[in-house]
Design a protein around this motif. Structure first.
Motif, PDB file in Angstrom:
ATOM      1  N   GLU A  92     -26.834  13.450  39.676  1.00 24.33           N
ATOM      2  CA  GLU A  92     -27.027  13.432  38.225  1.00 24.33           C
ATOM      3  C   GLU A  92     -26.940  12.029  37.632  1.00 24.33           C
ATOM      4  O   GLU A  92     -27.191  11.832  36.448  1.00 24.33           O
ATOM      5  N   LEU A 141     -24.089  10.051  37.389  1.00 23.53           N
ATOM      6  CA  LEU A 141     -22.902   9.971  36.544  1.00 23.53           C
ATOM      7  C   LEU A 141     -21.695   9.458  37.326  1.00 23.53           C
ATOM      8  O   LEU A 141     -21.467   9.863  38.471  1.00 23.53           O
ATOM      9  N   ARG A 157     -23.186   7.214  32.496  1.00 28.49           N
ATOM     10  CA  ARG A 157     -24.453   7.485  33.182  1.00 28.49           C
ATOM     11  C   ARG A 157     -25.044   6.172  33.681  1.00 28.49           C
ATOM     12  O   ARG A 157     -24.915   5.145  33.018  1.00 28.49           O
TER      13      ARG A 157
END
Length: 425
Positions: free
Chosen positions: A97, A99, A108
């Motif tokens: 993702e 992250l 992020r």
């Protein structure tokens, strides 16, 4: 805003941040990207001077003064630079993702540079971690200094200090502790004698170093009175004794473990291709690849320094975990990120791919007082000249991460303190 996140503020992480900042500000998309360095500590530690900090008299330099010579706040290093520092603990890295989960927030990333270094490896030996002192941080150095000083103040006539591991850290520390004996006798306890011993699991100390360097170092250690136990591995440790695999028992008062490092748990858990010790395997461009083809990775992830493992094609062996390699890798990872930004934003028709090429870096082994052994190319030098060369190398590094006035000020201050600490001979 797209984030370029650097995890870790060691040699590789700091160089990656500074190189990125310098090159990004030349691009017209500079305001579209933010450089973020994440580290649990608010400072960068110059680890090659930790052995000096651990053996500097309390009467010569206090805690605050010593810290200013080996630990440099990120706020000062990155002053007037577009680099944001986040002081927080990293909990998890979600590569799918994009992250980074921190204790107090999450970030992020579009690009990620893993520069988390390594941690002390105790090899699951019984009693070792509980009874040994490491030497990886400034506070480790202070704890060691205080332990020796306290024993001397308590009136110990014989202090047995054992160093587990005969690599460069073990050799530097052992020789400097032995040379420190005379100062302790003058300042704390006239009858205190320190017996220093190195235990090395290989047949020789400094495994992998040039034979000429090893012989000169061994000669120097013998001269100043450091004992060496070769080809012996530690089996277990109690509060008073080290038991070797041969069943020999060695008594100690202070045990320092410098016998190896391993990947930090965070990098071990990342779903990236890794070598057997948990370090991330990378190719010449320093970009990481997933541990299996079906795994998705968000953005681009690079690894540098002790967190990374790159094989030298000439020797078929991993590149040594040394500062100079981490510094070079940090710069190369940064350059490749800049090239990818150019590509994604159609800023250049010719996109370069920078490749890390392993080399035989010059190295220096301080061996007590104003004496060192250095290898520069094919040449090996020793004594005062090598010790002076060590100082020049340190100044050169300071100049690479801070303004010349600040670098020279810190270097001269350190020279004043440590030149009193390092006796001639």
């Amino acid at each position: 805003m797209k984030n370029i996140v650097i995890l870790g503020g060691g040699f590789g992480g700091v160089q990656a941040a500074l190189t990125l900042e310098k090159k990004l500000k030349k691009l017209r998309v500079k305001n579209d990207y933010e450089i973020i360095l994440v580290d649990k500590e608010p400072h960068h530690t110059f680890t090659p001077l930790l052995y000096e900090a651990a053996t500097t008299s309390k009467n010569l330099a206090d805690y605050v003064e010593l810290k200013s010579l080996v630990s440099f706040p990120f706020a000062e290093l990155f002053k007037d630079k577009n680099i944001r520092v986040v002081n927080d603990v990293i909990l998890h890295i979600d590569t799918a993702e994009g992250l980074v989960h921190l204790k107090q927030s999450k970030i992020r990333f579009e690009y990620l540079v893993v520069a988390l270094g390594a941690e002390t490896n105790y090899f699951n030996m019984f009693g070792l971690e509980e009874n040994a002192l490491p030497l990886k941080t400034f506070m480790d150095a202070i704890r060691l200094r205080d332990a020796i000083w306290r024993r001397a103040e308590e009136g110990a006539e014989r202090l047995r200090v054992v160093i587990g591991g005969g690599g460069s850290t073990g050799v530097e520390l052992a020789s400097e502790i032995k040379e420190w004996t005379r100062e302790l006798q003058e300042e704390v306890n006239k009858s205190c004698n320190i017996d220093v011993m190195i235990i090395e699991g290989s047949k020789n100390i400094l495994p992998g170093f040039d034979g000429r360097v090893v012989r000169k170092v061994e000669k120097r250690l013998k001269k100043i009175g450091v004992a060496i136990v070769r080809d012996e591995k530690v089996d277990k440790v109690t509060q008073k004794d080290i038991i070797l695999e041969s069943a020999e028992k060695i008594a100690y008062d202070i045990l320092v473990w410098a016998g190896g490092v391993k990947a930090v748990p965070l990098t071990e858990k990342m779903p990236l291709k890794k070598e057997k010790r948990g370090r991330i395997e990378i190719m010449g461009g320093l970009e990481c690849i997933p541990e299996s083809p079906d795994l998705k990775i968000y953005g681009k992830i690079y690894a540098v320094g002790d967190a990374a493992c790159i094989i030298n094609p000439k020797t078929n062996l991993p590149v040594p975990q040394v500062a100079r390699a981490a510094i070079t890798q940090g710069k190369i990872a940064a350059k490749n990120i800049i090239e990818d930004i150019k590509k994604q934003n159609f800023l250049s028709k010719k996109i370069k791919q920078y490749v890390y090429k392993p080399m035989n870096y010059p190295y220096i082994v301080p061996v007590g007082g104003k004496y060192a052994v250095a290898k520069i190319g094919l040449i090996v030098i020793s004594g005062l000249l090598a010790w002076i060369f060590k100082g020049v190398v340190e100044l050169n590094y300071f100049l690479s991460i801070m303004n010349p006035f600040k670098a020279l000020k810190i270097w001269l201050h350190g020279l004043r303190v440590f030149i009193q600490n390092d006796r001639l001979g």
